[in-house]
Design an enzyme around this catalytic site. Sequence first.
Site, PDB file in Angstrom:
ATOM      1  CB  SER A   6      13.550 -13.227   4.883  1.00 38.67           C
ATOM      2  OG  SER A   6      14.728 -12.576   5.294  1.00 38.67           O
TER       3      SER A   6
ATOM      4  CB  SER B 271      17.347 -14.932   4.408  1.00 35.07           C
ATOM      5  OG  SER B 271      16.208 -15.147   5.228  1.00 35.07           O
TER       6      SER B 271
ATOM      7  CE  LYS C 291      15.009 -18.498   5.062  1.00 32.38           C
ATOM      8  NZ  LYS C 291      14.568 -17.154   5.494  1.00 32.38           N
TER       9      LYS C 291
END
Length: 484
Positions: free
Chosen positions: A184, A160, A83
């Site tokens: 997330s 996210s 990420k």
Amino acid sequence: MTWTVDEQLALTATQAVAAIQSGRLKATAYIATLLARAGALSSLNALTTLDLDGALAAAQRIDALPATAKAQLPLAGLPIVVKDNINTAGLQTSAGTPALAGFVPKHNAPSLQRLIDAGAIVLGKANMHELAFGITSTNLAPHAGPVRNPYDPSLIPGGSSGGTAVAIAARIAPAGLGTDTGGSTRIPAALTGTAGFRPSVGNGGAERRYHDSEAVVPISHTRDTVGPMARTVADLALLDGVITGDGTLPALALNGLRIGLPAPLWEGLERQVEDVARAALSQLEAAGVVFVPVAMSELEQLNAMVGGPVAVHEALDDVRAWLVANEAPVRTVADLAARIASPDVRAIYDSVLADALGAHYAAALNNWRPRLQQHMAATFAGERLDALLFPTTRLAAVPIDDLSGSSTVSIDGGPSIDTMEAFLRNTDPASTSGIPGLSLPGGMSASGLPVGLELDGPLGDDRRLLAIGVAFEQVLGALPAPVL
């Protein structure tokens, strides 16, 4: 042995490592296949950076190792995506926001470094909801763009950590790292048919399972954690074991396992989600699992008093500390916020800069959060529960919108609900109380969309929770891959 492209793409992380360790699969061939896949599926916007040369060079180093050395690497040649808010030495860490585009940290985050030391290879950085402050991964930054669900590119993948989930679901990579503040890793796992893990955080002391302080663009030191993501829970257990050095899964029998069904998290579900979840319960019950309805009547009220005040108040100091510690190109939160591209994130940062919830922070942290933690612990102990089980999200993936105004959803034609609140409702309690949470694939809806099931466990019971997840996925089976 000659591997077809389809055979390589189908490999789980555990299978890929075993094939490379044994010499049946060359790391260079596997990496080349996945890099080609990433290029072919660039329209999904799963990645913000692709490290072609670095990944191939790392694969060559793995292939050059003697067989005995290769066999000793727990993740020999395993391709992963990371990420874009997790520090990676030599690769951009932008958190999906314009002010940090192109910024390259000097060091890897500790959790990532452990994976690399074990033989993992970073393919690239995964797209995300800007600054991790959202659950859709609809990012409007010019260098990022909205992440698209591989089961239907017109739909959100969740967030996210949406880019990590999409890369895994689309067979660009077998595994990766996300972060989880309110859901997330788990929300995008649920919406893309993959698995996501939030490890124990507790109060941030010895009970914190992963230690990545100042190595992740933060929201809240109380709530944030890195979390592994993959296509199977067995693969999550592999990554978690490498990160922590705790690689043993406890033996358990499904017959007689006591799993709580928290009433508030089974209410107001989309019909297609509830249908899949109830069918999964029937399969698990047939395997001997004992389901125990639990009222948890205080859960939603206590959780509501904690989440927002902690995240919005802590973001100001925590983000400032990361900017300074990492010598970022901007050093103030105001400068960072001034260039935010996504209106929903800009609105949140207006509240952060104004410390809009600061007056509620002390009570949230020192009163309401301990009460929520006690409520959780009392439920596990009083009912002799091994875990809690519920749908990870109230609804399946919804259409991407432009976030130009207030984003809302409707469940089965009901009243409009704030999108973030709708998707966070079931995942947030584990985050605010600091206990481990795991989302695994529960099945496919009648409309052909993945539905996730979440297991939450007692604080510190991470490996047992993963073992339960492994046992559950053996009963429920794998989901079909998206057609791309």
